[in-house]
Design a protein around this motif. Structure first.
Motif, PDB file in Angstrom:
ATOM      1  N   THR A  80       0.860  -1.279  -0.057  1.00 18.18           N
ATOM      2  CA  THR A  80      -0.058  -0.088   0.075  1.00 18.18           C
ATOM      3  C   THR A  80       0.853   1.248  -0.215  1.00 18.18           C
ATOM      4  OG1 THR A  80       0.054  -0.163   2.363  1.00 18.18           O
ATOM      5  CG2 THR A  80      -1.821  -1.024   1.174  1.00 18.18           C
ATOM      6  N   VAL A  81       1.675   1.350   0.960  1.00 13.41           N
ATOM      7  CA  VAL A  81       2.397   2.872   0.989  1.00 13.41           C
ATOM      8  C   VAL A  81       3.297   3.024  -0.092  1.00 13.41           C
ATOM      9  CG1 VAL A  81       4.187   4.189   2.541  1.00 13.41           C
ATOM     10  CG2 VAL A  81       2.520   2.270   3.671  1.00 13.41           C
ATOM     11  N   LYS A  82       4.011   2.082  -0.431  1.00 10.29           N
ATOM     12  CA  LYS A  82       4.754   2.412  -1.731  1.00 10.29           C
ATOM     13  C   LYS A  82       4.037   2.828  -2.958  1.00 10.29           C
ATOM     14  CE  LYS A  82       8.255   0.281  -4.881  1.00 10.29           C
ATOM     15  NZ  LYS A  82       9.203  -1.030  -5.002  1.00 10.29           N
ATOM     16  N   ASP A  83       2.825   2.140  -3.314  1.00  5.29           N
ATOM     17  CA  ASP A  83       2.125   2.431  -4.269  1.00  5.29           C
ATOM     18  C   ASP A  83       1.684   4.064  -4.115  1.00  5.29           C
ATOM     19  OD1 ASP A  83       2.384   0.199  -5.510  1.00  5.29           O
ATOM     20  OD2 ASP A  83       0.581  -0.653  -4.969  1.00  5.29           O
ATOM     21  N   ASP A  84       0.907   4.168  -2.723  1.00  6.86           N
ATOM     22  CA  ASP A  84       0.465   5.447  -2.616  1.00  6.86           C
ATOM     23  C   ASP A  84       1.643   6.830  -2.691  1.00  6.86           C
ATOM     24  OD1 ASP A  84      -1.864   6.974  -1.716  1.00  6.86           O
ATOM     25  OD2 ASP A  84      -1.091   7.115   0.259  1.00  6.86           O
ATOM     26  N   ILE A  85       2.920   6.493  -2.349  1.00  6.63           N
ATOM     27  CA  ILE A  85       3.939   7.471  -2.552  1.00  6.63           C
ATOM     28  C   ILE A  85       4.215   7.572  -3.807  1.00  6.63           C
ATOM     29  CG2 ILE A  85       6.226   7.988  -1.966  1.00  6.63           C
ATOM     30  CD1 ILE A  85       6.051   6.491   0.646  1.00  6.63           C
ATOM     31  N   THR A  86       4.259   6.604  -4.724  1.00  5.66           N
ATOM     32  CA  THR A  86       4.483   6.589  -6.067  1.00  5.66           C
ATOM     33  C   THR A  86       3.548   7.496  -6.647  1.00  5.66           C
ATOM     34  OG1 THR A  86       5.244   4.381  -6.060  1.00  5.66           O
ATOM     35  CG2 THR A  86       4.809   5.444  -8.422  1.00  5.66           C
ATOM     36  N   LYS A  87       2.010   7.122  -6.637  1.00  7.54           N
ATOM     37  CA  LYS A  87       1.014   8.101  -7.281  1.00  7.54           C
ATOM     38  C   LYS A  87       1.171   9.525  -6.699  1.00  7.54           C
ATOM     39  CE  LYS A  87      -2.364   4.306  -7.057  1.00  7.54           C
ATOM     40  NZ  LYS A  87      -3.540   3.992  -6.465  1.00  7.54           N
ATOM     41  N   TRP A  88       1.468   9.708  -5.454  1.00 11.09           N
ATOM     42  CA  TRP A  88       1.896  11.176  -4.853  1.00 11.09           C
ATOM     43  C   TRP A  88       3.121  11.665  -5.521  1.00 11.09           C
ATOM     44  CZ3 TRP A  88       5.933  12.743  -1.422  1.00 11.09           C
ATOM     45  CH2 TRP A  88       5.665  13.973  -0.864  1.00 11.09           C
ATOM     46  N   GLN A  89       3.963  11.261  -5.696  1.00 10.06           N
ATOM     47  CA  GLN A  89       5.239  11.594  -6.351  1.00 10.06           C
ATOM     48  C   GLN A  89       4.963  11.816  -7.953  1.00 10.06           C
ATOM     49  OE1 GLN A  89       9.161  10.683  -5.815  1.00 10.06           O
ATOM     50  NE2 GLN A  89       8.757  11.770  -3.858  1.00 10.06           N
ATOM     51  N   ASN A  90       4.223  10.943  -8.761  1.00 10.56           N
ATOM     52  CA  ASN A  90       3.942  11.350  -9.879  1.00 10.56           C
ATOM     53  C   ASN A  90       2.953  12.476 -10.254  1.00 10.56           C
ATOM     54  OD1 ASN A  90       5.295   8.934 -11.062  1.00 10.56           O
ATOM     55  ND2 ASN A  90       3.301   7.724 -10.687  1.00 10.56           N
ATOM     56  N   VAL A  91       2.017  12.677  -9.353  1.00  7.93           N
ATOM     57  CA  VAL A  91       0.974  13.892  -9.495  1.00  7.93           C
ATOM     58  C   VAL A  91       1.992  15.199  -9.279  1.00  7.93           C
ATOM     59  CG1 VAL A  91      -0.540  15.258  -8.457  1.00  7.93           C
ATOM     60  CG2 VAL A  91      -1.032  12.770  -8.693  1.00  7.93           C
ATOM     61  N   LEU A  92       2.877  15.025  -8.373  1.00  4.93           N
ATOM     62  CA  LEU A  92       3.884  16.252  -8.215  1.00  4.93           C
ATOM     63  C   LEU A  92       4.769  16.518  -9.205  1.00  4.93           C
ATOM     64  CD1 LEU A  92       5.089  15.886  -4.437  1.00  4.93           C
ATOM     65  CD2 LEU A  92       3.248  17.448  -5.523  1.00  4.93           C
ATOM     66  N   LYS A  93       5.197  15.466  -9.994  1.00  4.41           N
ATOM     67  CA  LYS A  93       5.987  15.588 -11.274  1.00  4.41           C
ATOM     68  C   LYS A  93       5.392  16.107 -12.276  1.00  4.41           C
ATOM     69  CE  LYS A  93       9.376  11.796 -10.145  1.00  4.41           C
ATOM     70  NZ  LYS A  93       9.762  10.474 -10.259  1.00  4.41           N
TER      71      LYS A  93
END
Length: 723
Positions: A80-93
């Motif tokens: 869960t956490v890794k995917d959540d951070i990945t999505k968060w970072q993709n939105v920021l990028k």
């Protein structure tokens, strides 16, 4: 982003501790570093809150994105956490956001509840390997944040230092970009379609940011720059170089409710500017209210009064330059209300001792308010002998309608500017009370700080008011005081104007001798028109004819106001005659009167000396006074000026030019007097102001007479003979 419940539990401590320690803020362009306290607003992460391309908003800009997690299980992390951070970072990028931080919270309670867990460092290492790459400092650990222990406190300190550093770095970078974009926008001001109102909002946002950082000086600079930019455009418009957007500010004035200084931000006027619906007075009022707020924060209330006086005078000129339609009296109302609003705002942040010690800063506003109330009184028929007529009453109703309703913040104040103006215009008695109170207070302030000329000027206005109210005895006191000062300092035009007022006053009071003396001085005054001088001269001649017919009282007037003795010509030249000899005296007289004057008799009194050696004494006197051919000349004197300005230094005038730093074009030209301090020095002694009384003639003096003469304007020669 991340675990909201976790963040909620930590938020009270975080919001309290973050601004506690100051940070050194280093800015670009060599500006001096400053110590600031960072206060942040934390909001839940949502993609729609991220700034869109081209959005220049700085106040709502997310300077740092933080992901919170207390995950201590590798399985949970992977699923869960890794995917959540990945999505968060993709939105920021996707939104070009590079300022972020991941916070891993460590808790002993969680460890005890888990059996098969990896060491904490493994989760942190995984996050750093997966997301941080070369930015390992973007992942921090917060240990037992809710415990009261030294380990927890150390962890908090390290975390807060990191958070402050990243926040300040992001803020400085984005602020610099915002300032660059703002400069670019300002440089486009010559292009068609450029809007001052849009630019105003951009630069004001920068001011708001500085104000939130408590950098009030920097915030004030932004408003001063906007003020200067707008002022320059108005000046250019007056010179024929008008910008299209200025037409928005040329709307007719329909509201004149004065400055509003009791709100930190006047949102109503700000909205008008934002929608490009503001009048010139709306913009100036809002701009000054913001400058006032910041100056109060900077503890510079006296600068508020100085700037206010400049603003009020400038607004009057700007309305003329922009040819804005203003109803009669509307501007007087606006200035009067604004003066009192500024004075009350200053009184609200200073104690009585400070106010009394700084009267020199505020007296100008008192004087301007007095002047405008006087104008309103005359306009609305409150000073006329018969009181206001129906037209005056209609005008008063229209003026009060333009004030609108009283603002909520002053509704409960008994002495608000709004109530004072409304009461002053309500009746003749109320106006007189308010006007006299203001005038006497202003005169007292000017006198206390040594500004005697200004006090006399207000006194002259009071004298004019009393004359209109049929109170010449009260008016005379102020006019005599002003005249004495102007005579002492040699202000010829002011002397003339004051004497005209005084003559009218003396006539009403029935002071015949004083009136004729003043009339004689005015009849010979070259600052009046020919017709005015003739009328004053005729007043004297009419009185003389009446006295001849009625054998009434005699009035003796000094000669210097009528004529000036220029020369005496003796024949023989040494003025020495033997017994039985003839002495001839030719007198050159310069008549100040504008018309020929019939004179019944001119007499000169001479004293014959029969002492021994008188011949030698006379010769010595003539040699000493350098007479030639028996002609004695008399110095030029200005009638009615006991103290001549001839002994003052000459004016030192120099040309002054101010050029634009960008293209060296001429902005302003003027003349400056470099020795004004020498010319405007006050006379310490008033003894020289006393006009000398007439000379008492010796009983034994001989009298030479010429009868039935006509004195022509200008030079007259009269010959006397004696044996």
């Amino acid at each position: 982003a991340g675990d909201q419940n976790l963040f909620t539990s930590l938020y009270p401590t975080l919001s309290q501790q973050l601004p506690r320690e100051p940070m050194e803020w280093r800015r670009s362009y060599g500006r001096a570093p400053k110590m600031i306290h960072l206060e942040s607003n934390f909001v839940q992460f949502k993609e729609e809150l991220l700034p869109k391309e081209g959005n220049k908003a700085l106040l709502t800009f997310p300077f740092l994105h933080i992901y919170w997690t207390e995950c201590c299980d590798t399985e949970v992390y992977k699923t869960t956490v890794k995917d959540d951070i990945t999505k968060w970072q993709n939105v920021l990028k996707a939104h070009n956001s590079v300022d972020w931080l991941i916070v891993v919270v460590e808790s002993d309670a969680k460890k005890k509840n888990k059996t098969n867990i990896l060491p904490r460092t493994s989760i942190v290492d995984k996050i750093r390997n997966d997301f941080c790459n070369k930015q390992s400092d973007r992942c921090v650990v917060l240990s037992d944040p809710l415990k009261d222990s030294s380990r927890s406190q150390e962890s908090w300190n390290a975390f807060l230092t990191k958070l402050r550093t990243l926040l300040l770095m992001s803020f400085t970078k984005n602020l610099g970009k915002f300032e660059d974009d703002m400069r670019t926008l300002r440089e486009k001001r010559t292009e068609p379609g450029w809007s001052f109102c849009e630019y105003f909002m951009v630069q004001e946002e920068l001011a708001f940011v500085f104000e939130m950082l408590q950098q009030f000086e920097d915030a004030l600079v932004q408003y001063d720059e906007l003020d200067a930019l707008f002022s320059q455009y108005v000046v250019n418009f007056g010179a024929g170089d008008g910008a299209n957007w200025l037409t928005f500010f040329c709307q007719p004035v329909r509201s004149w409710n004065g400055l509003i200084l009791r709100k930190p931000i006047d949102m109503e006027k700000r909205e008008l500017i934002q929608n490009q619906e503001a009048t010139l007075l709306d913009l100036r009022s809002y701009l000054f209210s913001r400058q006032c707020t910041l100056l109060i924060f900077l503890q510079r209330p006296w600068e508020v009064s100085q700037r206010a006086l400049e603003l009020l005078h400038n607004c009057v000129q700007e309305l003329k330059l922009l040819e804005v339609s203003v109803p009669p009296g509307a501007l007087d109302c606006w200035v009067f209300l604004s003066c009192l609003e500024v004075l009350q705002r200053i009184e609200g942040c200073c104690d009585r001792a400070q106010i009394d010690a700084n009267v020199s800063h505020t007296v100008g506003l008192w004087s301007y308010a007095t002047e405008k109330l006087k104008s309103l009184g005359y306009l609305c028929g409150l000073v006329s002998e018969k009181g206001p007529n129906s037209e005056d009453l209609n005008r008063t109703v229209d003026l009060l309608a333009g004030l609108g309703a009283e603002r909520p913040e002053t509704a409960n104040a008994s002495q608000s500017p709004y109530k004072k103006l409304k009461e002053a215009l309500s009746s003749v008695e109320a106006f007189e009370k308010h006007y006299l109170d203001l005038s006497h207070a202003t005169i007292e302030m000017y006198t206390n700080i040594g500004r005697i000329r200004s006090a006399k000027l207000v006194g002259k206005d009071l004298a004019e008011f009393y004359m209109r109210k049929k109170g010449p005895q009260k008016a005379e006191v102020y006019l005599q005081g002003a005249l004495k000062t102007y005579l002492a300092e040699g202000w010829a035009l002011l002397v003339t104007h004051t004497r005209k007022q005084l003559a009218e006053c003396q006539k009403h009071l029935g002071q015949i001798e004083n009136y004729l003396q003043t009339s004689s001085l005015l009849a010979g005054d070259n600052h009046l028109t020919e017709e005015e001088r003739k009328s004053f001269c005729q007043e004297i001649l009419d009185f003389a004819n009446q006295q001849t017919e009625n054998q009434g009282q005699k009035v003796i007037l000094p000669m210097h106001s009528f004529a000036q003795l220029k020369t005496l010509h003796f024949d023989p030249p040494n003025a020495v005659v033997h017994v039985g000899g003839m002495l001839s005296i030719e007198l050159t007289l310069l008549s100040h009167m504008p018309i020929p004057v019939q004179v019944d008799q001119i007499a000169i009194h001479v004293h014959f000396s029969v002492e021994k050696n008188s011949y030698r004494k006379t010769a010595e006197w003539l040699t000493k006074h350098k007479t030639s051919n028996g002609i004695i000349s008399f110095p030029n004197e200005v009638a009615g000026f006991p103290l001549s300005r001839n002994n003052l230094p000459a004016l030192e005038l120099y040309e002054m030019y101010e050029r634009s730093p960008s293209d060296n074009s001429l902005n302003t030209a003027g003349i400056i007097c470099k020795n004004v301090h020498m010319l405007l020095r006050r006379q310490e002694s008033s003894s020289s102001l006393d006009i000398p009384s007439g000379v008492t003639l010796e009983d034994g003096a001989h009298v030479l007479k010429c009868n039935n003469l006509i004195l022509e304007p200008g030079v007259n020669k009269i010959t006397f003979n004696t044996q």
